[in-house]
Design a protein around this motif. Structure first.
Motif: not given
Length: 612
Positions: A401, A409, A411, A413, A454-456, A458
């Motif tokens: 992050w 943000e 992430q 992965e 991959i999840w992001t 925010r």
């Protein structure tokens, strides 16, 4: 002294004369002393107070005139009235000498009893009056002393009391102003004494109107009043006060005054407002939590192929929500560190700490973000274990992050897992993951790369950035479930909620355990814990409002392993057992079984101290 009798002194060198005068003067309330010489008389006068002294004029060595002059020369004896007694003929020269020596009268021998008694009566009455005046003086001194002491006590009480004491007259002029009033209103007694109450800016106009209404001249009986008013502090800030007033009427002039006791209740009012807000917030959060549980149950049931699959999915999600609530409770619902949420997934067994890598600055999340992020991390971990990187031996997950303006943000992965293909339909798990960013659907993105998804996520608000460098620590690896059950294992269940007790015993019996007893009270639990054959025990943290400490002590003395299954945090469980494992409610059966196996096999260091 006021309590002494009235005393006369007779001074004569002839004993018969002493006895004769004594006989003539004798009466109730009179004490007569005799002296046969001037030195003896002076010695008596140094010890006693006399209302009258009869001095014989003709005495050897020191005569009556000389004794009178000696008496006038001393402070103690100069005010004693003197009557000379003489057998000499009436001689003006002798009489003048006697008056010069301080005599008030003469008595000539032979003595006329009526004359003697009449003259003695005057001084006896004067002596009585003097004694009465001394008694009244002593009484007044005692009254004044008690009054001064009472005033000093009242002043000390008023000055040290948290109450402000103020007295005003019917024209609202300040008559008294205590040290408590000085502290409360920031104005000294000298600065306000004699001034009109409206001239010193200590009470709002509405408050002064209340005081005026209390000072009604037509009031027959001094009444007592109470009200809540607003006053002004040293800096002009509003003070919410409880004010108690007593109207006093001067018995001589009939004028009224008002005695006020003022209590600053501003902090209490603020606390009441906060309490009201907290209760409202609690109701809101409880209802939101129940609504979330309802939604999770409905959607999980809708997408589950069997009751077993539903139980596993729903139980895991409920446990994730429960653990997030526990973290927030420990932090008094203020904020939670992001890496703590990840470590909590290690503790729950959702993530393997040896295959998960963390990287990012230290940040704290608001309560709302904490609950949503906990569910998202749980779903991401569950999916990775079932279908993604953690389902393969070499798979791993990188959670990183970074700061994004005032937000964050994060992430997720995955690497080293089976090839990834986008799902044909969006399940409820994906919906829960997307809820991690709140109501903004564009704040979540996913990249279905073949090498690993991959999840992001925010977050635009509810994020606090801490300057300290991140120090992600490895959480202890959770004890993995084993295939062996609890066949023949005798277990005591201590739980006062019937449905939870039924659920616990059912799960344990299906795993092969023998339930020795289900105890809902401390006394019932002690009866079993002290005497029955038991291999393991499961204890609630509180039974019908009573702590479970005595049961834990009884089990410890018999070296019977036990764990707590409770909704309480560690701080509210028996303090003598800090190493005893805790399974949080709502519990997942596999987590409970893992803890009980560790206790049974002695694999976890959970020995409780002996309690004497």
């Amino acid at each position: 002294m006021s309590g002494d009798p009235i005393r006369f002194l007779i001074v004569d060198d002839i004993a018969e004369n002493l006895l004769a005068l004594d006989a003539l003067l004798r009466r109730d309330g009179l004490e007569i002393h005799h002296a046969s010489s001037a030195p003896e008389a002076l010695e008596l006068m140094l010890v006693h107070d006399y209302a009258l002294a009869f001095l014989d004029v003709h005495m050897p060595e020191t005569n009556g005139y000389e004794l009178a002059e000696l008496m006038r020369g001393a402070e103690r004896t100069r005010r004693i009235p003197i009557i000379f007694v003489t057998a000499a003929e009436r001689d003006d020269t002798r009489r003048f000498r006697g008056y010069e020596a301080g005599a008030v009268d003469y008595i000539f021998k032979p003595i006329d009893p009526l004359v003697l008694k009449s003259k003695a009566e005057v001084f006896f009455r004067i002596g009585q009056q003097a004694r009465d005046l001394e008694r009244q003086r002593d009484e007044l001194r005692a009254i004044a002393s008690h009054r001064d002491l009472a005033i000093a006590r009242l002043k000390a009480h008023a000055d040290n009391s948290p109450l402000a004491y103020v007295e005003i007259d019917s024209a609202l002029t300040i008559l008294a102003w205590s040290a408590g009033a000085e502290r409360m209103f920031g104005r000294s007694a000298e600065a306000v004494a004699g001034r009109h109450a409206s001239d010193i800016a200590w009470m709002t106009p509405e408050g002064l109107d209340v005081l005026r209404a209390w000072l009604r001249p037509e009031a027959d009986v001094p009444p007592r009043y109470a009200a809540e008013v607003n006053a002004l502090g040293p800096d002009g800030a509003n003070i919410h006060c409880e004010i108690y007033g007593s109207v006093l009427r001067d018995p001589i002039t009939g004028k009224l005054s008002l005695s006020l006791q003022i209590l600053d209740v501003s902090e209490r009012h603020r606390s009441e407002k906060v309490r009201t807000l907290l209760i409202g917030e609690l109701h809101h959060r409880i209802k939101n939590t129940l609504a979330n549980v309802q939604a999770i149950a409905r959607q999980t049931l809708r997408q589950s192929d069997s009751l077993t699959a539903f139980e596993q999915s729903f139980g895991g999600r409920l446990q994730a929500l429960s653990r997030a609530h526990a973290i927030l409770s420990d932090a008094t619902w203020s904020s939670t560190q992001l890496d703590q949420l990840v470590h909590d997934q290690f503790q729950a067994g959702t993530l393997d700490p040896e295959r998960v890598h963390l990287r990012g600055p230290r940040v704290e999340l608001s309560p709302e973000n904490t609950l949503r992020m906990a569910l998202s991390l749980h779903e991401l971990g569950t999916n990775a274990a079932k279908y993604g990187a953690l389902s393969a031996p070499a798979g791993e997950v990188l959670i990183s992050w970074r700061r994004l303006g005032d937000g964050l943000e994060l992430q997720w992965e995955e690497r080293g897992g089976p090839p990834v293909t986008p799902p044909r339909r969006v399940g409820f798990g994906s919906t829960l993951i997307r809820s991690g960013a709140g109501a903004d659907p564009d704040a979540i993105s996913v990249d279905w790369r073949p090498a690993g998804v991959i999840w992001t996520i925010r977050l635009s608000d509810g994020v606090t950035h801490v300057d300290a460098a991140p120090t992600p620590a490895r959480a202890p690896t959770t004890q993995q479930a084993q295939d062996d059950g609890f066949d023949g294992c005798r277990i005591l269940v201590v739980e006062d909620e019937p449905l939870i007790a039924f659920d616990l015993s059912t799960e344990l019996e299906e795993a092969g355990a023998e339930i020795v007893a289900i105890a809902a009270t401390v006394s019932d639990a002690l009866a079993v814990a002290k005497f029955e054959a038991i291999d393991l025990a499961v204890l609630d943290g509180n039974l019908c409002g009573k702590p479970v400490d005595p049961v834990a002590i009884a089990l410890s003395r018999r070296n019977i392993p036990f764990c707590f299954v409770s909704g309480y945090g560690r701080a509210h469980l028996p303090q003598d057992f800090p190493d005893t494992p805790v399974v949080e409610k709502p519990f997942r059966p596999e987590v409970l079984f893992s803890v009980l196996r560790a206790l049974r096999n002695g694999a976890q260091a959970n020995r409780t101290p002996e309690t004497v």
